[in-house]
Design an enzyme around this catalytic site. Structure first.
Site: not given
Ligand SMILES: *[C@@H]1O[C@H](CO)[C@@H](O)[C@H](O)[C@H]1NC(C)=O
Ligand SMILES: *[C@@H]1O[C@H](CO)[C@@H](O)[C@H](O)[C@H]1NC(C)=O
Ligand SMILES: *[C@@H]1O[C@H](CO)[C@@H](O)[C@H](O)[C@H]1NC(C)=O
Ligand SMILES: *[C@@H]1O[C@H](CO)[C@@H](O)[C@H](O)[C@H]1NC(C)=O
Length: 455
Positions: A225, A391, A424
């Protein structure tokens, strides 16, 4: 594990590879241990793997705090809590599950809050709150130690780190962690960013020492991320020779290259991360102050003039190009100038990494694509949320948009691995995702060995 066996294949041509490596000094970093390693029995084994440096996403490592005289608690509870503190008065600020208790949420929020100092053109902690990231270099604070039932745990790298260990990696030998204060970000050219820049410098030194300790093998950066955005900036701010000598590949997991629409929801309404009994407005005000959250707003280069948010109360629609107006209308005027001056130039120029890149992206999970706020404006929850592909946190356009542009550049090696139905944070724990990550690292190690062996 099958993966372990595959990795062990790479051990065979060890000494030959080492010799070739030492002569190819330009594509390897200076190895302090290489000479010693040759003489040491068993040392050949540790030269088989490119070292891995794990870079977590926002919230994916621990943060410690201590309170000094300048601290002005909003209540008696905040003055005394936490009752038990470590040496020097340090205690865990992020993450401590007791903040889910209402009066403590307020203490937590006031300690997490940053402020933008216009005179210094930089962000700083709340008065009287010192913070630190401990154990830099180790993966220890990347491994959450919370109740696994807590959803909040999901950004931690426990499973990924132990999967790498099962595949033969060893903490401190060829596996490293680069935790950071994820509230801070970086700024575009000409703007200071003390905390963020200091992190890039620490990360640079860690990569160099990981590389040197692995017989000169360049490191594989594995970033989740927001960590991918930091890694990209590290690479972009380093000379090409440094990149070639120290980084074999950047592997990003769920990196939001162009931000995410969900971040606008966070700014407008607060994001309690799925914990129902936390007061969202308290959390919202704190989250708004984090520079990294501004960094994660949807960027014009990815989202163009698509309407992302509509407010009937304001009779306005907002695209990524209208972010300053949006920040104003949600009542966050303080964010306008830092966004305009510091963040916008940073996200507008998204440089290519300049090292081979593998992006793992989750798809097919409902992801906030646009929001409609009603007649009462941003003080109420949106009356309509439209979902699209992504996601679950980051929109597909952001996950892959900039990669497409990079792949047009002849010098830039790019690989995209799509993982259907991986969310995610599922990227750090789902079996299919972990298998892919190991496969990729495996093939880099195997490839390097056979390449040098045959050369
Ligand atoms: C987006 O805006 C630009 C200029 O502001 C305009 O030229 C272009 O046609 C717009 N695109 C769409 C899809 O509306
Ligand atoms: C809303 O804005 C549109 C143009 O963007 C305008 O035509 C309309 O009159 C406005 N409505 C109100 C209630 O202000
Ligand atoms: C949003 O940006 C576009 C293009 O820059 C502009 O034409 C429009 O007036 C802006 N809207 C608002 C609400 O600021
Ligand atoms: C394998 O090595 C070749 C030659 O150095 C390189 O072009 C390729 O990108 C490498 N593949 C991986 C997965 O590292």
């Amino acid at each position: 594990m099958d993966v372990g066996r595959r990795l062990s294949l790479a051990r065979v041509p060890a000494v030959a590879a080492l010799m070739v490596m030492l002569s190819l000094s330009s594509s390897f970093c200076v190895s302090s241990s290489a000479a010693r390693a040759v003489a040491r029995p068993g040392a050949a084994e540790q030269l088989q793997r490119h070292p891995v440096v794990l870079i977590p996403g926002a919230g994916g490592n621990q943060l410690e705090a201590r309170l000094t005289e300048g601290y002005e608690p909003s209540s008696l509870v905040c003055r005394v809590w936490p009752l038990v503190r470590g040496r020097g008065g340090w205690f865990r600020l992020w993450f401590d599950p007791s903040v889910l208790v209402a009066p403590l949420t307020r203490c937590f929020a006031e300690r997490m809050t940053l402020s933008y100092d216009a005179d210094a053109d930089d962000y700083r902690n709340a008065p009287g709150v010192e913070t630190r990231v401990s154990d830099f270099g180790s993966t220890s604070t990347l491994r959450g130690d919370l109740d696994p039932n807590l959803k909040l745990l999901t950004g931690y790298m426990n499973t990924l780190a132990s999967t790498l260990e099962e595949a033969g990696y060893e903490e401190g030998r060829d596996l490293f962690g680069a935790p950071y204060d994820f509230r801070y970000g970086l700024a575009g050219p000409g703007h200071p960013s003390q905390v963020g820049s200091a992190y890039l410098q620490r990360l640079r030194l860690l990569v160099e020492s990981a590389c040197a300790a692995s017989g000169g093998r360049p490191a594989i950066l594995v970033a989740h991320s927001l960590g991918g955005l930091f890694a990209l900036q590290l690479l972009a701010r380093s000379p090409p020779q440094w990149r070639a000598a120290h980084v074999r590949r950047l592997v990003t997991l769920s990196t939001p290259w162009g931000g995410s629409v969900q971040e606008m929801l966070t700014f407008a309404s607060g994001n309690t991360l799925g914990v129902p009994f936390v007061d969202p407005s308290l959390i919202r005000d704190e989250q708004r102050t984090a520079e990294s959250n501004l960094w994660l707003l949807p960027t014009p280069s990815v989202f163009g003039n698509t309407t992302l948010v509509l407010s009937r109360a304001h009779n306005r629609s907002y695209s990524a190009k209208n972010m300053t107006q949006f920040l104003r209308d949600i009542g966050f005027e303080e964010g306008v100038e830092p966004y305009r001056a510091r963040i916008r130039p940073l996200v507008e120029a998204l440089p290519e990494p300049g090292v081979p890149l593998t992006c793992l992206v989750g798809t097919g999970v409902d992801t906030v694509e646009s929001l409609v706020y009603g007649d009462r404006g941003f003080d109420e929850a949106p009356e309509k949320v439209v979902y699209g592909d992504g996601d679950g946190t980051v929109n597909l356009a952001s996950l892959i948009g900039p990669i497409k542009a990079w792949s047009d550049s002849p010098a830039q090696v790019v690989e995209v691995v799509e993982l259907p139905k991986v969310s995610h944070s599922g990227m750090l724990s789902d079996k299919s995702a972990l298998e892919q990550i190991i496969r990729i690292i495996d093939s880099i190690n195997l490839n390097a060995t056979s390449y040098h062996h045959s050369s």
